[in-house]
Design a protein around this motif. Sequence first.
Motif, short mmCIF file in Angstrom:
data_model
loop_
_atom_site.label_atom_id
_atom_site.label_comp_id
_atom_site.label_asym_id
_atom_site.label_seq_id
_atom_site.Cartn_x
_atom_site.Cartn_y
_atom_site.Cartn_z
N ALA A 1 0.85 -1.19 0.00
CA ALA A 1 0.00 0.00 0.00
C ALA A 1 0.89 1.24 0.00
CB ALA A 1 -0.90 0.00 1.23
N GLY A 2 0.44 2.27 -0.61
CA GLY A 2 1.21 3.51 -0.66
C GLY A 2 0.29 4.72 -0.64
N LYS A 3 0.91 5.86 -0.86
CA LYS A 3 0.15 7.10 -0.89
C LYS A 3 0.69 7.90 -2.07
CE LYS A 3 -0.58 11.35 1.70
NZ LYS A 3 -0.16 12.14 2.86
N GLY A 4 -0.22 8.23 -2.97
CA GLY A 4 0.18 8.98 -4.15
C GLY A 4 0.48 10.44 -3.85
N GLY A 5 0.91 11.12 -4.86
CA GLY A 5 1.21 12.54 -4.70
C GLY A 5 1.59 13.15 -6.04
N HIS A 6 2.21 14.29 -5.98
CA HIS A 6 2.62 15.01 -7.18
C HIS A 6 4.08 14.70 -7.50
CE1 HIS A 6 3.46 18.33 -9.90
NE2 HIS A 6 2.12 18.42 -10.05
N ALA A 7 4.38 14.58 -8.78
CA ALA A 7 5.74 14.24 -9.20
C ALA A 7 6.76 15.29 -8.75
CB ALA A 7 5.79 14.08 -10.72
N ALA A 8 6.33 16.50 -8.55
CA ALA A 8 7.25 17.54 -8.10
C ALA A 8 7.53 17.45 -6.60
CB ALA A 8 6.67 18.93 -8.44
#
Length: 116
Positions: A94-101
Amino acid sequence: KNCTDGHTTMLLGAAALLKNVESSIQGTIRLVFQPAEEGGAGGKRMVEEGVVSLSPPAQHAFGMHVWPTLPTGSIASRPGPLLAAAETFQITIAGKGGHAAMPHLTRDPLVTASSL
């Protein structure tokens, strides 16, 4: 001809080769057929029957297996354990997404999955 014939041939061939160089071998060599190696219960049975606790104790163990996709006459291996289990398991990552920056603010499951 079945797979057991191949296993028997390999072990008897190894025994013949080792016998030819017996005078140069220091220590004890034990040749063992593992029962039920395909189903996973053979190793357990060998422990239960005392094969792995024989004296002198084993310092190394090597196994051979028939691998039909290898070209005839070839041997393949790699360092460390290989074909040492008949067990399956499932992993959930399991993870947590986000912004590439801002990757430092994520828990990217692909990084973990790609390292398995």
